[in-house]
Each structure stands twice: as C-alpha cells, then as structure tokens.
Design a protein around this motif. Structure first.
Motif, PDB file in Angstrom:
ATOM      1  N   VAL A  10       0.854  -1.185   0.000  1.00 42.39           N
ATOM      2  CA  VAL A  10       0.000   0.000   0.000  1.00 42.39           C
ATOM      3  C   VAL A  10       0.892   1.236   0.000  1.00 42.39           C
ATOM      4  N   LEU A  11       0.480   2.258  -0.757  1.00 37.15           N
ATOM      5  CA  LEU A  11       1.129   3.564  -0.641  1.00 37.15           C
ATOM      6  C   LEU A  11       0.350   4.349   0.403  1.00 37.15           C
ATOM      7  N   GLY A  12       1.016   4.722   1.460  1.00 28.71           N
ATOM      8  CA  GLY A  12       0.402   5.590   2.465  1.00 28.71           C
ATOM      9  C   GLY A  12       0.843   7.019   2.189  1.00 28.71           C
ATOM     10  N   VAL A  13      -0.126   7.935   2.105  1.00 32.11           N
ATOM     11  CA  VAL A  13       0.178   9.341   1.803  1.00 32.11           C
ATOM     12  C   VAL A  13      -0.294  10.204   2.966  1.00 32.11           C
ATOM     13  N   ASP A  14       0.606  11.021   3.475  1.00 30.75           N
ATOM     14  CA  ASP A  14       0.260  11.967   4.532  1.00 30.75           C
ATOM     15  C   ASP A  14       0.405  13.366   3.951  1.00 30.75           C
ATOM     16  N   LEU A  15      -0.728  13.943   3.575  1.00 31.20           N
ATOM     17  CA  LEU A  15      -0.726  15.273   2.959  1.00 31.20           C
ATOM     18  C   LEU A  15      -0.921  16.310   4.055  1.00 31.20           C
ATOM     19  N   GLY A  16       0.113  17.079   4.314  1.00 28.12           N
ATOM     20  CA  GLY A  16       0.021  18.106   5.363  1.00 28.12           C
ATOM     21  C   GLY A  16       0.109  19.500   4.761  1.00 28.12           C
ATOM     22  N   GLY A  33       9.958   2.070   2.107  1.00 32.34           N
ATOM     23  CA  GLY A  33      10.604   3.240   1.497  1.00 32.34           C
ATOM     24  C   GLY A  33       9.770   4.475   1.761  1.00 32.34           C
ATOM     25  N   ARG A  34      10.457   5.629   1.797  1.00 30.98           N
ATOM     26  CA  ARG A  34       9.762   6.884   2.103  1.00 30.98           C
ATOM     27  C   ARG A  34      10.137   7.967   1.095  1.00 30.98           C
ATOM     28  N   GLY A  35       9.212   8.888   0.875  1.00 31.49           N
ATOM     29  CA  GLY A  35       9.486  10.111   0.114  1.00 31.49           C
ATOM     30  C   GLY A  35       8.884  11.282   0.853  1.00 31.49           C
ATOM     31  N   LYS A  36       9.584  12.412   0.858  1.00 32.74           N
ATOM     32  CA  LYS A  36       9.094  13.570   1.624  1.00 32.74           C
ATOM     33  C   LYS A  36       9.404  14.837   0.848  1.00 32.74           C
ATOM     34  N   LEU A  37       8.392  15.669   0.620  1.00 27.08           N
ATOM     35  CA  LEU A  37       8.566  16.925  -0.116  1.00 27.08           C
ATOM     36  C   LEU A  37       7.713  18.015   0.528  1.00 27.08           C
ATOM     37  N   ALA A  61      11.355   4.080  -5.231  1.00 28.95           N
ATOM     38  CA  ALA A  61      12.768   3.876  -5.544  1.00 28.95           C
ATOM     39  C   ALA A  61      13.517   3.364  -4.313  1.00 28.95           C
ATOM     40  N   GLU A  62      13.243   3.973  -3.159  1.00 27.31           N
ATOM     41  CA  GLU A  62      13.925   3.549  -1.929  1.00 27.31           C
ATOM     42  C   GLU A  62      13.537   2.106  -1.563  1.00 27.31           C
ATOM     43  N   ALA A  63      12.265   1.764  -1.837  1.00 28.27           N
ATOM     44  CA  ALA A  63      11.789   0.411  -1.509  1.00 28.27           C
ATOM     45  C   ALA A  63      12.242  -0.620  -2.545  1.00 28.27           C
ATOM     46  N   GLY A  64      12.709  -0.134  -3.707  1.00 26.25           N
ATOM     47  CA  GLY A  64      13.066  -1.051  -4.791  1.00 26.25           C
ATOM     48  C   GLY A  64      11.844  -1.740  -5.383  1.00 26.25           C
ATOM     49  N   LYS A  65      10.719  -1.031  -5.394  1.00 29.83           N
ATOM     50  CA  LYS A  65       9.463  -1.591  -5.898  1.00 29.83           C
ATOM     51  C   LYS A  65       8.949  -0.775  -7.075  1.00 29.83           C
ATOM     52  N   GLY A  66       8.063  -1.391  -7.860  1.00 28.31           N
ATOM     53  CA  GLY A  66       7.450  -0.688  -8.985  1.00 28.31           C
ATOM     54  C   GLY A  66       6.015  -0.334  -8.670  1.00 28.31           C
ATOM     55  N   LEU A  67       5.502   0.648  -9.397  1.00 30.40           N
ATOM     56  CA  LEU A  67       4.123   1.095  -9.165  1.00 30.40           C
ATOM     57  C   LEU A  67       3.125  -0.052  -9.354  1.00 30.40           C
ATOM     58  N   GLU A  68       3.474  -0.976 -10.278  1.00 29.37           N
ATOM     59  CA  GLU A  68       2.539  -2.083 -10.541  1.00 29.37           C
ATOM     60  C   GLU A  68       2.383  -3.010  -9.331  1.00 29.37           C
ATOM     61  N   GLU A  69       3.286  -2.907  -8.362  1.00 33.41           N
ATOM     62  CA  GLU A  69       3.185  -3.749  -7.158  1.00 33.41           C
ATOM     63  C   GLU A  69       2.283  -3.136  -6.079  1.00 33.41           C
ATOM     64  N   ILE A  70       1.826  -1.909  -6.321  1.00 32.76           N
ATOM     65  CA  ILE A  70       0.970  -1.228  -5.340  1.00 32.76           C
ATOM     66  C   ILE A  70      -0.488  -1.605  -5.594  1.00 32.76           C
ATOM     67  N   SER A  71      -1.151  -2.159  -4.561  1.00 30.78           N
ATOM     68  CA  SER A  71      -2.533  -2.600  -4.762  1.00 30.78           C
ATOM     69  C   SER A  71      -3.548  -1.571  -4.290  1.00 30.78           C
TER      70      SER A  71
END
Ligand SMILES: [Zn+2]
Length: 331
Positions: A10-16, A33-37, A61-71
């Motif tokens: 799962v992609l968890g998104v925290d929009l602040g 893996g995490r991304g922060k902007l 990228a950090e997780a070494g996963k592709g978007l197609e693996e996100i359910s």
C-alpha cells in the motif's frame, strides 16, 4: 477488495499543510521506502497531486518496488472532506476547494484510492501501532501547521453525522478572537498551532522585536518550520519561549476540558510541532491541562506523547485504506 489489499503493498500518503510524506508499506505495517517533499499548499490541487506523485516515486525507488506492485493507496488529508467521493471540500491551510483528489490520483497511479482525514489517520496508527495500543478511549491532538483532533470512544473512531467529527482545532478558545483559516472566529487553532503563531511572529517581526527566530524566518511568505522553533527554544530565546508557553496554555486548558467531557484513557499529543519541541512542550501542555481538569489522577499522565513520529500519518492512511470496504475511487 480487502483480501487483495491485505496481501499487497500500500502507498500511504500523509498530505500536510507544510509537507507531503509518502511511504511504501507492506502487509505487516513495515515501511519499505519513504518520500518527503514540501506541499505546494498555495498552488492548488493539481500541484499537490504532482508533489504526491514525485514523493511516491522517491518512496518506490527507496523500496526497490514498482508502481505495478501497489494494490491500494491511502491518503490522509486535511479537511473537511467528502470521504465517499474522495473530495477535499476545503482546507484552512491549503488553497483547495472541492478538489477530487482521489480521482486525480487514481487517474495517475492506476490503483484504488481511499481518502481519509489526516489527523484521524495519524491517530488511528497511534491507537493500533503506537502510544495508544490497548486503550479503548483516546483523544488525539496533533499540533502542526494547524491543530487536528480525533476521538476514539469504546474502541470506535467517532466520525459523527457527517464524518468530520474531532475538529479540536475549531472549538472556540477566545470569544471575539481573530478569524481562523476556516472562516470562523476565535478558533483554538489560532492560539495553539503554527498558523496562529505565524501571525503573531510576523506582527512582532514588523514591530522590530528582537528574536533569534527572525534570523531563520523572514515572515509570512516563508514556511514556519517547527525546527526553527525548537532551535529558538534550545537557545533560550525569550520571545519564542513566551509565545510557545502561551500556545501550550491555550491547548492544555482546552484539553483539560475535553478530559472532563470524555474521561479518556489518554490524550495523545502529536504533530510536527509537538515532535520538534519534545519534552518542554509536553510538560507545558500537561500543566495547563491539569489547571482545567475536574479530577486530576494521582498517578500517571493523561497526556502522552505520540510514539510513531513522522510515520503516524502514512501508517494510519495505509491501515485505514486496507480496512475500507469501499474505496473513494473505482477498483
Ligand atoms: Zn477554525
């Protein structure tokens, strides 16, 4: 949907209002893996979607996963929201009105999206995985750009008639007070979070008040980062410390009132400002809460620090997405 979602990533998104965090999370709630902007809070919904996608790319990228693996994608967003439609109705701290965030992200990322209130997501994670584990009655108070809240009673997250219950930041703290970003007057958020502090700091800066803060921050046009305030605290800056103590007093007094109303097991104090300031902030809020509690427990503290740090929002958004029976967008 639930079984497929429970097995996949799962992609968890925290929009602040200040920053956007995205994490790739596995079925055991481990962050891979995490991304922060920075959130482009004043540039509208489409700019926010772009930043979420960039942060998602970083996390993948950090997780070494592709978007197609996100359910599945879970987003925690400031509100009020229409959670069924996946729409942000408006936000006190972002220039977004009636924006179909879930549908726009679904178009781009090609996975079902579940939109939920950001603070409720963070609080949910603290309840299931963090400081509130095993407790049935909790209040979450998350102090950052704004002040968000969440109420859990008898093991249930209280959503209220319209799904937007828990807005601690918009109970009244000061009759005839200033106008809040939400349009109401005198809201607690204006006296106990960065949105209100920023106004007072800006005024003081223009009046020529001396403070270390004004070497780090040059007024309303620039984001007021919590770490600037932590730096001022550690240097003993009297102006900033006095303002923070006043904010803690407003917050704590109100939380004391909520303890009287709901008698929770604990109030979890989280959010970027609480995290950055740590112990002194927690102590000031506790002292102010006790001032307004009908019954002060002899042992233990009712107000406890959040345990998951920056990860609460992404973990909670992912948990709530996995548990949602109907996503905000088509599967
Ligand atoms: Zn308000």
């Amino acid at each position: 949907m639930a079984s497929k979602a429970n097995e996949g990533l799962v992609l968890g998104v925290d929009l602040g209002g200040t920053k956007t965090l995205v994490a790739v999370i596995d079925p055991n709630n481990q962050i891979l893996g995490r991304g922060k902007l920075s959130t482009p809070a004043r540039q509208g919904g489409d700019a926010i979607v772009e930043v979420i996608i960039q942060a998602a790319d970083m996390a993948l990228a950090e997780a070494g996963k592709g978007l197609e693996e996100i359910s599945l994608i879970g987003i925690g967003s400031p509100g009020p929201l229409d959670v069924k439609a996946g729409v942000i109705l408006f936000s006190a701290n972002m220039d977004v009105v009636n924006y179909p965030l879930a549908a726009r992200l679904h178009d781009r990322l090609k996975a079902p999206v579940v939109l939920r209130n950001d603070v409720r997501a963070g609080c949910y994670a603290e309840w299931k995985l963090g400081a509130g584990q095993g407790m049935d009655n909790l209040i979450g108070a998350f102090v950052g750009t704004g002040l968000g809240g969440c109420v859990i009673l008898n093991g249930q997250v209280i959503e209220g008639k319209n799904g937007n219950a828990g807005e601690i930041g918009h109970i009244m703290a000061k009759p005839d007070g200033k106008q809040c970003g939400c349009g109401l007057y005198g809201c607690l958020e204006l006296y106990a979070s960065k949105s209100g502090l920023m106004r007072r700091f800006d005024k003081a800066r223009k009046q020529g008040v001396a403070s270390h803060l004004f070497k780090l921050w040059n007024g309303k046009g620039q984001k007021l980062k919590s770490r600037y305030l932590a730096e001022c605290y550690s240097l003993g800056d009297p102006f900033v410390i006095e303002e923070l103590q006043l904010a803690a007093k407003y917050l704590g007094n109100s939380l004391g009132g909520l303890v009287n109303l709901l008698a929770p097991d604990a109030i979890i104090l989280g959010g970027g400002l609480s995290l950055a300031l740590g112990e002194p902030w927690l102590t000031w809020v506790r002292v102010a809460a006790r001032e307004h509690m009908l019954v002060v427990p002899h042992e233990g503290e009712i107000i406890i620090p959040a345990a998951l740090g920056d990860d609460a929002g992404v973990l909670g958004s992912a948990l709530l997405a996995r548990e949602a029976t109907v996503p905000s967008t088509p599967i």
